[in-house]
Design an enzyme around this catalytic site. Structure first.
Site, PDB file in Angstrom:
ATOM      1  N   SER A  51      65.634 -11.289  -5.876  1.00  0.00           N
ATOM      2  CA  SER A  51      66.997 -10.775  -5.885  1.00  0.00           C
ATOM      3  C   SER A  51      67.483 -10.474  -7.303  1.00  0.00           C
ATOM      4  O   SER A  51      66.963  -9.581  -7.957  1.00  0.00           O
ATOM      5  CB  SER A  51      67.925 -11.770  -5.172  1.00  0.00           C
ATOM      6  OG  SER A  51      69.179 -11.202  -4.906  1.00  0.00           O
ATOM      7  N   ASP A  75      61.553  -0.946 -16.247  1.00  0.00           N
ATOM      8  CA  ASP A  75      61.741   0.505 -16.110  1.00  0.00           C
ATOM      9  C   ASP A  75      62.322   1.137 -17.368  1.00  0.00           C
ATOM     10  O   ASP A  75      62.055   2.313 -17.661  1.00  0.00           O
ATOM     11  CB  ASP A  75      62.659   0.804 -14.913  1.00  0.00           C
ATOM     12  CG  ASP A  75      61.892   0.939 -13.610  1.00  0.00           C
ATOM     13  OD1 ASP A  75      60.642   0.895 -13.651  1.00  0.00           O
ATOM     14  OD2 ASP A  75      62.526   1.090 -12.552  1.00  0.00           O
ATOM     15  N   LYS A 100      63.026  -8.982  -2.766  1.00  0.00           N
ATOM     16  CA  LYS A 100      64.309  -8.962  -2.053  1.00  0.00           C
ATOM     17  C   LYS A 100      65.197  -7.915  -2.734  1.00  0.00           C
ATOM     18  O   LYS A 100      65.846  -8.191  -3.729  1.00  0.00           O
ATOM     19  CB  LYS A 100      64.992 -10.321  -2.078  1.00  0.00           C
ATOM     20  CG  LYS A 100      66.323 -10.330  -1.315  1.00  0.00           C
ATOM     21  CD  LYS A 100      67.007 -11.675  -1.413  1.00  0.00           C
ATOM     22  CE  LYS A 100      68.341 -11.652  -0.668  1.00  0.00           C
ATOM     23  NZ  LYS A 100      69.313 -10.745  -1.320  1.00  0.00           N
TER      24      LYS A 100
END
Length: 492
Positions: A309, A320, A334
């Site tokens: 999460s 990224d 998640k």
């Protein structure tokens, strides 16, 4: 044929009359409206039926029923129908637990747990699964790990217990023992006795490893960002040259806290976006322009299958954006956003959106792969059975209890004896002894001697090729596209 009995209204006639009345209620509520059925019309129709059934049970059930019991039963049923483990009705005790675990403290054993709806994994009974132990708590000191199953609590099987019932048995008065049976893997089962303690929800630990700042984020609470800033100020006083962020076994927490952590390392740009069924509710969260950590400072992030999460939001954003290398194991996966909606003293938790990393990837049920995979040594079935026998023998706790100040020479000798007797890898035995020693003390912030993932992170961050490794790292979108092309090539 005998004549119909005279006197009071016969029971059979009453039953038939009630049945006809009930059918009439349902018919009135379920007559389809003329023309095409719209979702809004269906919603009104089913709402009317539910109301009618609620009223009918109240009036005609053989015993009086509390309206609250019917309400809670209906709410639980609605959320079960979603087949979403993250959306659920929250009873009064659930709401209290939620507030405690995100902001306060409680008496318990220090385990974040989950329980499947219906059958468990592989058709097994739906036992309680440990998502993550909280550091420096009875569960963590006992060596309970993510993925372990709690199959019994105080002699009672957990397959028939609800989450409410499980939490009620694990939490309670501090100082009271809770006896568990733990299943690890397919064959290894062993008993563990935990003594409840006051569980204060931790958030940050930090220290220096040479000139490397080590920042462990345990969970994301309202205090996490401030505590992380304190850690960074401490690192500055020690003239740190690089940073390791440890997100292993971090089950998540507050979205805004995760975004605030990314603010410390990212200079503007997207951190995460959320997309829901309602386009107007889609949101994009960006970092502030200023950072607390220099943008050129090398960063390694540690993840494992207990990272979920909010911790995946941080790991995904830093990966990224080319800000950090990921080391360890693939994360939990998640990628959904839940909101809590209170209703008086109760409430519900509902998945309202999915989150996407800066390269526009949702990792739900997929997880985030590390740039450098490092796993702890695994044991085979024969060693697992031997480990089970060792745990049941209680030899390690007895050794530590008898020799609380054992020297390294004494520990090495004890480990050699265990290795000869059980055939278990010596490095694993040393780690078990260390874990047992830490049970009665405040655990160290890190353990570089036995933590192979942390060792690799230190090696990478001190390597002159770090910058090249960072440039070669692929975004999650690139990895996802490559996997799709490979799958397409196999099919064709």
């Amino acid at each position: 044929m005998s004549p119909a009995p005279k006197g009071p209204f016969p029971f059979k006639s009453l039953w038939v009359f009630s049945t006809i009345a009930l059918c009439a209620i349902f018919i009135l509520a379920s007559v389809p409206p003329a023309g095409a059925q719209t979702r809004e019309q269906d919603t009104r129709r089913y709402t009317s039926i539910i109301q009618n059934v609620f009223d009918f049970i109240q009036k005609h059930y053989v015993e009086e029923v509390e309206p609250q019991a019917l309400f809670e039963g209906a709410m639980k049923g609605m959320f079960d129908a979603l087949e979403d483990p993250y959306s659920s009705f929250l009873s009064e005790s659930d709401m209290s637990d939620l507030n405690e675990t995100t902001q306060g403290s409680f008496g318990g054993v220090g385990l974040y747990i989950s329980k499947p709806v219906g059958e468990g994994t592989g058709g097994n009974p739906p036992y309680v699964e440990v998502a993550s132990p909280i550091e420096d708590t009875p569960g963590w000191r006992a060596g309970i790990s993510p993925g372990d199953l709690i199959i019994e609590i105080n002699g009672e099987s957990t397959d028939k217990l609800t989450m409410d019932e499980v939490l009620a048995r694990l939490r309670g008065e501090p100082g009271v023992d809770v006896k568990l049976i733990i299943r690890r893997g397919e064959k290894l089962e062993f008993p563990v006795t935990l003594t409840r303690a006051i569980i204060e929800v931790p958030t940050i630990k930090y220290d220096m490893i040479g000139d490397v700042g080590y920042l462990k984020i345990i969970t994301f609470t309202p205090m996490t960002v401030d505590r992380a800033k304190d850690a960074i100020e401490f690192f500055k006083t020690k003239n740190y040259k690089s940073l390791i962020i440890d997100l292993r076994n971090n089950y998540g927490g507050l979205l805004q806290s995760a975004i605030g952590i990314c603010d410390l390392f990212l200079e503007g740009g997207v951190v995460v976006s959320t997309k829901s069924r309602i386009a107007s509710e889609n949101m994009v969260f960006t970092a502030r322009r200023s950072t607390a950590v220099p943008t050129a400072m090398p960063i390694v992030v540690l993840i494992n299958r207990g990272s979920a999460s909010a911790s995946e939001i941080v790991a995904g954003a830093l990966k990224d954006r080319g800000r950090a290398l990921l080391v360890g194991e693939k994360s939990f996966g998640k990628g959904s956003v839940q909101q809590v909606f209170p209703i008086d003293q109760v409430g519900f938790k509902l998945t309202t959106a999915r989150y996407y990393t800066p390269s526009d990837v949702n990792i739900d049920k997929i997880g985030i792969p590390p740039d450098r995979e490092v796993k702890f040594p695994e044991i085979n079935e024969e060693q697992a059975e031997a480990l089970g026998q060792l745990i049941i023998s209680n030899k390690i706790p007895d050794f530590v209890k008898e020799r609380p100040e054992a020297t390294q020479t004494q520990i090495d000798g004890f480990v050699r004896d265990l290795n000869r007797e059980y055939g278990i890898d010596a490095s694993l035995l040393r780690r078990l002894v260390r874990n047992e020693q830490n049970r009665t003390t405040i655990a160290p912030v890190y353990d570089l001697e036995y933590d192979v993932q942390l060792q690799e992170a230190v090696n990478i961050i001190g390597n002159s090729s770090y910058n090249q490794l960072l440039r070669d790292a692929k975004t999650l979108k690139t990895l996802q596209d490559e996997a799709a092309r490979e799958e397409e090539a196999i099919v064709s």
